[in-house]
Scaffold this motif. Structure first.
Motif, short mmCIF file in Angstrom:
data_model
loop_
_atom_site.label_atom_id
_atom_site.label_comp_id
_atom_site.label_asym_id
_atom_site.label_seq_id
_atom_site.Cartn_x
_atom_site.Cartn_y
_atom_site.Cartn_z
N ALA A 45 36.93 0.62 54.10
CA ALA A 45 37.04 0.97 55.53
C ALA A 45 38.22 0.26 56.17
O ALA A 45 38.95 0.85 56.99
CB ALA A 45 35.74 0.61 56.23
N LEU A 48 41.35 2.00 55.17
CA LEU A 48 41.46 3.30 55.86
C LEU A 48 41.86 3.12 57.32
O LEU A 48 42.74 3.81 57.83
CB LEU A 48 40.11 4.03 55.76
N GLY A 59 46.37 13.68 54.47
CA GLY A 59 45.20 14.55 54.56
C GLY A 59 45.54 15.90 55.16
O GLY A 59 45.01 16.93 54.73
N THR A 187 35.00 24.05 49.65
CA THR A 187 35.03 22.79 48.90
C THR A 187 35.83 22.93 47.61
O THR A 187 36.54 22.01 47.21
CB THR A 187 33.59 22.34 48.57
N ALA A 226 37.49 9.01 50.55
CA ALA A 226 36.72 9.07 51.80
C ALA A 226 37.36 10.03 52.79
O ALA A 226 36.66 10.77 53.51
CB ALA A 226 36.60 7.67 52.41
N THR A 227 38.69 10.07 52.81
CA THR A 227 39.38 11.01 53.70
C THR A 227 39.11 12.45 53.28
O THR A 227 38.86 13.33 54.11
CB THR A 227 40.89 10.73 53.69
N ALA A 229 36.50 13.50 51.67
CA ALA A 229 35.10 13.79 52.01
C ALA A 229 34.95 14.12 53.49
O ALA A 229 34.22 15.05 53.87
CB ALA A 229 34.22 12.59 51.64
N ALA A 230 35.67 13.38 54.34
CA ALA A 230 35.60 13.65 55.78
C ALA A 230 36.16 15.04 56.09
O ALA A 230 35.59 15.78 56.92
CB ALA A 230 36.36 12.57 56.54
N ILE A 231 37.26 15.40 55.43
CA ILE A 231 37.83 16.74 55.65
C ILE A 231 36.85 17.82 55.19
O ILE A 231 36.64 18.82 55.88
CB ILE A 231 39.17 16.86 54.88
N MET A 233 33.56 17.65 54.93
CA MET A 233 32.42 17.76 55.84
C MET A 233 32.80 18.43 57.15
O MET A 233 32.01 19.20 57.72
CB MET A 233 31.83 16.37 56.09
N ALA A 234 34.01 18.15 57.63
CA ALA A 234 34.46 18.81 58.87
C ALA A 234 34.60 20.32 58.67
O ALA A 234 34.22 21.11 59.55
CB ALA A 234 35.79 18.19 59.31
#
Length: 256
Positions: A45, A48, A59, A187, A226-227, A229-231, A233-234
């Motif tokens: 974290a 990031l 990203g 995905t 993690a980035t 994964a965030a993309i 999920m968005a």
């Protein structure tokens, strides 16, 4: 502000994620695991948040490639699905080809695309499109055929053309399957863009993760993951909102 019902629905996910991160953090600290083997979540974290411009810029590149590939693959798959739903002989001819393309490993196809199309954006777009094609094709064919017989007979009595039948009946009936397929394809397109950047990209999160792994910088690699994964999920959240807007009759009842 989010409604209370949506916050309540997200509580199990938040609780599970928090528990996993807590166990992970505790294990790394208690066992003294080196950061190149497994960094603590707090270190990931910090990496990031310490350089958000880098991860945001890379990203956006990966996101653009994934969306471009999803658009190409989606348009081709939906067009093929329209034809295959109408003519079964065409399905028997094209479906084996689509299956072969689907099961061919990306790590085999990606270098070939780089050789054929160079080191520009096209190989990455086409690899993302290749991965997105199959689930949308299957969803389109299944959904376009799942039309109510009575409604189909009504259009036949009105002498509706094939285009009118597709627009007024088949496409609306296929929306639930199309949205479900689109979630899977999104995905896969994101994954395809990342893998393509490993092979022939000079920018993007895939390239950043590859370089970080080469330098044993596992913290940066996991921050890149993690980035991604965030993309992801968005994107899934955005598709879910569109599904609730345009296929609202399929929304499940929440009886919890």
């Amino acid at each position: 502000m989010l409604p209370v019902s949506q916050l309540r629905q997200g509580l199990p996910t938040i609780a599970l994620l928090g528990a996993v991160l807590l166990v992970w953090e505790s294990a790394v600290r208690l066992l003294g695991v080196p950061s190149f083997l497994l960094p603590a979540p707090s270190a990931v974290a910090a990496r990031l948040l310490g350089d958000p411009v880098f991860f945001g810029r890379e990203g956006l590149i990966t996101l653009g490639e994934a969306l471009g590939g999803l658009l190409i693959g989606g348009v081709l798959a939906f067009g093929a699905g329209l034809l295959m739903a109408r003519w079964r002989w065409l399905e028997r001819a094209l479906l084996p080809v689509a299956v072969v393309a689907k099961v061919t490993p990306v790590v085999v196809v990606a270098p070939l695309f780089v050789l054929w199309f160079g080191f520009g954006a096209w190989p990455r777009l086409l690899i993302a499109a290749l991965l997105a094609f199959f689930p949308i094709l299957i969803g389109a064919v299944a959904g376009l055929r799942a039309v109510p017989t009575a409604a189909q007979e009504v259009l036949l009595t009105l002498d509706a053309s094939a285009v009118e039948e597709a627009w007024l009946l088949r496409v609306p009936a296929a929306l639930p399957q199309l949205f479900a397929a689109l979630k899977v394809a999104t995905t896969l397109a994101l994954l395809g863009a990342v893998v393509a950047e490993w092979v022939g990209g000079d920018r993007g999160l895939g390239r950043a993760i590859l370089l970080a792994n080469s330098n044993l910088d596992t913290t940066t690699a996991l921050a890149g993951v993690a980035t991604i994964a965030a993309i992801g999920m968005a994107l899934i959240g955005a598709i879910t909102l569109l599904e609730r807007r345009y296929a609202f009759w399929q929304a499940p009842l929440d009886r919890s």
